[in-house]
Design an enzyme around this catalytic site. Structure first.
Site, PDB file in Angstrom:
ATOM      1  N   ASP A 163       0.881  -1.055  -0.415  1.00 60.03           N
ATOM      2  CA  ASP A 163      -0.043   0.107  -0.123  1.00 60.03           C
ATOM      3  C   ASP A 163       0.669   0.767   0.181  1.00 60.03           C
ATOM      4  O   ASP A 163       1.336   0.795   1.287  1.00 60.03           O
ATOM      5  CB  ASP A 163      -0.586  -0.063   0.766  1.00 60.03           C
ATOM      6  CG  ASP A 163      -1.859   1.077   1.235  1.00 60.03           C
ATOM      7  OD1 ASP A 163      -1.416   2.278   0.552  1.00 60.03           O
ATOM      8  OD2 ASP A 163      -3.212   0.943   1.813  1.00 60.03           O
ATOM      9  N   HIS A 164       0.611   1.796  -1.040  1.00 54.17           N
ATOM     10  CA  HIS A 164       2.395   3.146  -1.062  1.00 54.17           C
ATOM     11  C   HIS A 164       1.931   4.124  -0.352  1.00 54.17           C
ATOM     12  O   HIS A 164       3.044   4.757   0.103  1.00 54.17           O
ATOM     13  CB  HIS A 164       2.008   3.722  -3.134  1.00 54.17           C
ATOM     14  CG  HIS A 164       1.169   4.701  -2.778  1.00 54.17           C
ATOM     15  ND1 HIS A 164      -0.241   3.953  -3.658  1.00 54.17           N
ATOM     16  CD2 HIS A 164       0.951   6.101  -2.632  1.00 54.17           C
ATOM     17  CE1 HIS A 164      -0.426   5.201  -3.751  1.00 54.17           C
ATOM     18  NE2 HIS A 164      -0.018   6.404  -3.905  1.00 54.17           N
TER      19      HIS A 164
ATOM     20  N   HIS B 219      -5.431   2.580   1.293  1.00 52.38           N
ATOM     21  CA  HIS B 219      -5.272   3.805   1.445  1.00 52.38           C
ATOM     22  C   HIS B 219      -5.735   4.204   2.972  1.00 52.38           C
ATOM     23  O   HIS B 219      -5.138   4.944   3.691  1.00 52.38           O
ATOM     24  CB  HIS B 219      -4.738   4.793   0.657  1.00 52.38           C
ATOM     25  CG  HIS B 219      -3.962   4.236  -0.778  1.00 52.38           C
ATOM     26  ND1 HIS B 219      -3.565   3.630  -0.649  1.00 52.38           N
ATOM     27  CD2 HIS B 219      -4.532   5.064  -1.725  1.00 52.38           C
ATOM     28  CE1 HIS B 219      -3.313   3.018  -2.265  1.00 52.38           C
ATOM     29  NE2 HIS B 219      -3.426   3.902  -2.815  1.00 52.38           N
TER      30      HIS B 219
HETATM   31  C1  BG6 Z   1      -3.873   5.103  -6.184  1.00 53.10           C
HETATM   32  C2  BG6 Z   1      -5.476   4.810  -6.953  1.00 53.10           C
HETATM   33  O1  BG6 Z   1      -3.938   3.654  -5.840  1.00 53.10           O
HETATM   34  O2  BG6 Z   1      -3.730   6.092  -5.655  1.00 53.10           O
HETATM   35  C3  BG6 Z   1      -5.735   6.624  -7.606  1.00 53.10           C
HETATM   36  O3  BG6 Z   1      -5.437   4.010  -7.885  1.00 53.10           O
HETATM   37  C4  BG6 Z   1      -4.830   7.681  -6.912  1.00 53.10           C
HETATM   38  O4  BG6 Z   1      -7.139   6.086  -8.367  1.00 53.10           O
HETATM   39  C5  BG6 Z   1      -3.710   7.531  -6.388  1.00 53.10           C
HETATM   40  O5  BG6 Z   1      -4.662   8.644  -7.805  1.00 53.10           O
HETATM   41  C6  BG6 Z   1      -3.072   8.256  -5.272  1.00 53.10           C
HETATM   42  O6  BG6 Z   1      -1.508   7.658  -4.962  1.00 53.10           O
HETATM   43  P1  BG6 Z   1      -1.012   9.725  -4.234  1.00 53.10           P
HETATM   44  O7  BG6 Z   1       0.081   8.880  -4.127  1.00 53.10           O
HETATM   45  O8  BG6 Z   1      -1.321  10.335  -5.926  1.00 53.10           O
HETATM   46  O9  BG6 Z   1      -1.529  10.529  -2.690  1.00 53.10           O
END
Ligand code: BG6
Length: 508
Positions: free
Chosen positions: A197-198, A260
């Site tokens: 989960d980034h 997230h």
């Molecule tokens: C991804 C989603 O996991 O996270 C995207 O699939 C979203 O829809 C993105 O835009 C948002 O990531 P960050 O790091 O740009 O907030």
């Protein structure tokens, strides 16, 4: 608030959980995809640039298209040139890394192709000293996960020196997440599985635990006695871009909230872990997720609002409605905005609402967690003041402009007693200068080192889906999503939703 990092202190700086990475070959499935080019290889290059990769290291791309090792090297170099943190490319660093870049063409369901991969990995062990350790990265669309997992098992690539990172989406419901978990654990043991989960790789997200448990002043107030409510917001200006096909089957709740935002909630609300060990931290996260009261399908209209963007304008540009985006069903009921109210039924949080809000095509890109404290007792200044005093708010800004601020009341200089809210502000950029590493850098480093703290455990993913499933079930018979104009803060119904509780959304 001006914060300056303290001078080096061997005792404090020794308190680090970093491990030395072992030699390792990273095998990427979906090697010719967007994620590989934009995130994975640039992150590995950044780690190489910082000298954080192990001595014995290699990258093996596995994909359907035929290409030579050299063609693959040239291709990924372009991604590095465009997306890496260190510009321009440092030729010496790149050349050293590129020597260990290989490509294997193959089909995910073809046992023979996985035998070829196994043979290539043995060659890589000899040439690059990767010592039989493999980190498989599943960067393919989810439809291919099962085939890849089973092919790895058949080829005997699931031994104790193998680990596997699996990208999102991890299922699309409790049932599919369970099925995927069952698939994974029939081939790999749970400690070998790294569900990514980034958001957990973001510095500010990791800082939530430091803020809470490395300071004495906050944790005592972090409960139902002092906190009125918590707002977690992830606002995006982007629409669905080129991902209409995926997004229309998914929607805001599955795409952002299940993973997230539930992770953010777990970190903010969990009890203090007794150590920094991965399992102990993850046990605490699961415990708090288990204490969340699911929104029953029949209560969904009271506790959740969904919206879908109509045409509008953002930063002076006209943007189209969701229903006219490429690969989106023109009759779609998929939500691009969601607001939820959740309660955590435990001693600490009883009665404190956690409002979660996420949307695409909102006026601003901002992710933050706001802990809103209760009003001070209505004596003294609160009793004297004609207008109600502003309450204290602690805001953790996850992105952009990463930092933490606290709102408090102060006396306006002068002979009269005027009280105004002021802000104490800590900014990462100002205090630490250097740009934070990309989330993928940290997460790849941890996976290479075998540290699963920042990855999701199977039971965590399942519990989160269980909560989402109830909402999705309720939506099946609820009215379609409310429209909101692109470039606004979501549907008017979402404002009415929080106002019904006597509260207001923050404007990040
Ligand atoms: C991804 C989603 O996991 O996270 C995207 O699939 C979203 O829809 C993105 O835009 C948002 O990531 P960050 O790091 O740009 O907030």
């Amino acid at each position: 608030m001006q914060t300056t990092p303290l001078p080096p202190n061997p005792l404090r700086d020794g308190l680090t959980t970093r491990r030395t990475p072992e030699p390792c070959a990273v095998v990427i499935f979906g090697a010719t995809g967007d994620l590989t080019a934009r995130k994975l290889i640039p992150a590995l290059y950044n780690l190489a640039h910082e000298g954080q990769l192990p001595g014995g290291f290699a990258i093996v791309g596995f994909g359907r298209r035929a290409k030579s090792h050299d063609e693959f090297r040239a291709e990924v170099r372009e991604g590095v040139a465009e997306h890496a943190r260190f510009h321009p490319i440092n030729t010496a660093v790149w050349d050293a890394l590129a020597k260990g870049v290989y490509y294997q063409q193959g089909d995910y369901a073809n046992a023979g192709d996985f035998q070829k991969l196994a043979a290539l990995l043995q060659q890589v062990d000899r040439e690059r000293g990767t010592a039989g350790n493999r980190l498989f990265y599943m960067a393919t669309p989810p439809g291919q996960f099962t085939e890849i997992i089973s092919s790895l098992g058949v080829a005997g690539l699931n031994g104790p020196t193998s680990r596997l990172i699996i990208e999102k989406p991890f299922g699309r419901s409790l049932a599919t997440a369970r099925e995927l978990n069952a698939n994974l654990t029939s081939v790999f043991a749970e400690p070998q599985i790294f569900r990514i989960d980034h958001y957990l790789g973001k510095e500010t997200v990791q800082n939530i635990l430091v803020l809470r448990f490395a300071n004495e002043i906050f944790e005592h107030l972090w409960n139902q006695k002092y906190v009125d409510h918590v707002q977690i917001t992830v606002a995006e200006t982007l629409g669905v871009e080129a991902r209409g096909g995926y997004y229309d089957q998914s929607g805001a709740l599955r795409d952002m909230v299940q993973n997230h935002m539930m992770q953010l909630l777990a970190l903010v609300a969990m009890e203090p872990p007794t150590s920094l060990e991965a399992e102990i931290i993850r046990d605490e996260k699961v415990k708090v997720l288990r204490a969340i009261r699911p929104i029953l399908p029949e209560q969904v209209t009271k506790n959740a609002v969904r919206g879908q963007y109509a045409a509008g304008s953002l930063a002076g540009e006209q943007v189209p409605a969701y229903l006219t985006e490429k690969d989106v069903n023109p009759e779609s009921r998929t939500e691009t905005y969601v607001a939820l109210k959740l309660f955590i039924d435990n001693w600490r949080w009883a009665g404190v609402p956690f409002y979660l809000r996420h949307g695409k095509r909102l006026p601003k890109r901002a992710a933050e967690i706001a802990v809103q404290f209760k009003s001070p007792p209505a004596v003294l200044f609160a009793a004297e003041s004609c207008a109600p005093l502003e309450t204290n708010v602690l805001v953790i800004r996850i992105q952009p402009d990463e930092g933490i601020s606290i709102r408090m009341n102060a006396k306006v200089p002068g002979t009269a007693l005027n009280i105004q809210p002021v802000k104490m502000d800590f900014r990462y950029g100002g205090s630490f200068g250097a740009r934070s590493p990309d989330a993928y850098e940290r997460l790849l480093y941890d996976a290479i080192s075998g540290d699963s703290t920042l990855f999701i455990r199977g039971d965590e993913a399942e519990r989160s889906w269980q909560i989402m499933d109830a909402v999705l079930e309720g939506w099946k018979s609820a009215p379609k999503p409310f429209a909101y104009e692109a470039g606004t803060w979501g549907p008017a119904e979402a404002d009415a939703f929080i106002r019904a509780d006597g509260r207001e959304w923050r404007r990040p």
